[in-house]
Design an enzyme around this catalytic site. Structure first.
Site: not given
Length: 349
Positions: A56, A60, A63, A100, A131, A191, A263
């Site tokens: 990616c 972040c 991550c 998801c 999702c 979400c 959640r």
């Protein structure tokens, strides 16, 4: 007890005061709010699948999928549509009601969107809620996902606006909020939540929840993640979150967003049964179910069902699919999984 009014004007002083309450008082208040809007002994169950893993371009710091860090994670291309649908069918068989799908992208490309839309349509046809989390969206992509039948779009704010720049520099907070606005305009559900344990302050946790609670409409789903520390990421050596502080955050989220599903998300692998039980008492009423969350571990389905049985909790069913045939299929799948050990009996639980 009168129903708690939905608010969109929370102040930092008010939310600080909630965090500062004695622990028992805070949980008592959160459980009271929870019972006004939900069955306290039902928990919504979702399964999360990584449909495109690694490399990616975002930076972040939490991550393992970021291409900026060497975490040993193998790069994988977008999964074939049929394999995604097979995984969704397996998730449905063990009791998940929402499937998801997450892709490690800054934003979806034009060449990948047709396959993504086919995944949404196929999973929807199985009778599951859908999702996706695909990164930043433009209006055209958002409308296409809505037209395909996507129910929820996940796009986390991660932390407060003030702390955000210490965690991510490749996407702005404003861009995240804009994507959420596009999702609402297209008629989909949101979400959105955040992560605890990245070095943030209590005010940053309050600031994250204020951003979510003061949106024009509360997110229908609010995932609260505990940082899963991965070697190779800049946050690999962060201090562990105090379990009571984590539960406090769940309770405050429940009070601020009374009708949202809160959640209990990433980090459950590191939580014992007692901590998870406190989380449900604090108002958490949704979990991810299965062995893996994108690339990190998650308690196995049979362990979750064992805990549910001990607590008298049952999975929340989608109303439109809560017929006898569907329930029988779920119960049979659970029977086949327990390998001779009675860990869940839907007929008596």
């Amino acid at each position: 007890m009168s129903a708690t009014a939905l608010r969109h004007d929370w102040t930092l002083a008010e939310v600080r005061a909630l965090f500062q309450q004695p622990f028992n008082d805070l949980l008592f208040q959160a459980q009271g709010v929870h019972r006004q809007h939900f069955d306290p002994n039902r928990v919504q169950v979702s399964t999360l699948l990584s449909i495109k893993t690694g490399a990616c371009p975002e930076d972040c710091k939490y991550c393992p999928q970021s291409g900026h860090y060497n975490t040993g994670l193998a790069k994988e291309k977008l999964m074939e549509v049929q394999k995604v649908l097979e995984a969704a069918a397996e998730a449905k068989a063990i009791g998940s009601t929402r499937f998801c799908m997450g892709a490690a992208w800054k934003h979806p490309s034009a060449k990948d969107m047709p396959y993504v839309l086919q995944m949404v349509q196929g999973v929807k046809a199985l009778g599951l809620e859908t999702c996706m989390t695909l990164g930043r969206l433009d209006q055209e992509q958002t409308r296409a996902l809505a037209d395909a039948g996507l129910d929820y779009y996940n796009h986390n704010l991660d932390t407060s606006p003030e702390f955000y720049g210490s965690i991510i520099t490749t996407r702005t907070y404003g861009e995240r909020l804009q994507t959420l606005a596009y999702v609402r305009e297209a008629g989909m559900k949101i979400c959105s939540g955040g992560i605890l344990g990245m070095g943030e302050s209590v005010d940053d946790r309050a600031g994250l929840l204020i951003q979510l609670a003061n949106l024009p409409e509360h997110p229908e789903s609010v995932p609260i993640n505990m940082l899963v520390k991965v070697q190779g990421t800049p946050l690999a050596d962060e201090k562990d979150v105090d379990p009571f502080d984590f539960i406090r955050t769940l309770a405050v989220a429940r009070i601020l967003m009374p009708k949202s599903h809160v959640r209990l998300s990433a980090g459950r692998e590191q939580m014992n049964e007692q901590m998870q039980s406190l989380a449900f008492l604090a108002g958490a009423n949704s979990i991810f179910y299965g062995e893996k969350l994108l690339t990190t571990g998650n308690p196995q389905a049979d362990k979750d069902m064992q805990l549910f049985a001990r607590l008298g909790i049952q999975p929340e069913a989608r109303e439109e699919h809560a017929d006898e045939v569907h329930q029988a299929a779920i119960e049979q799948a659970l029977v086949e999984q327990r390998n001779g050990e009675l860990f869940y009996d839907a007929a008596t639980a």
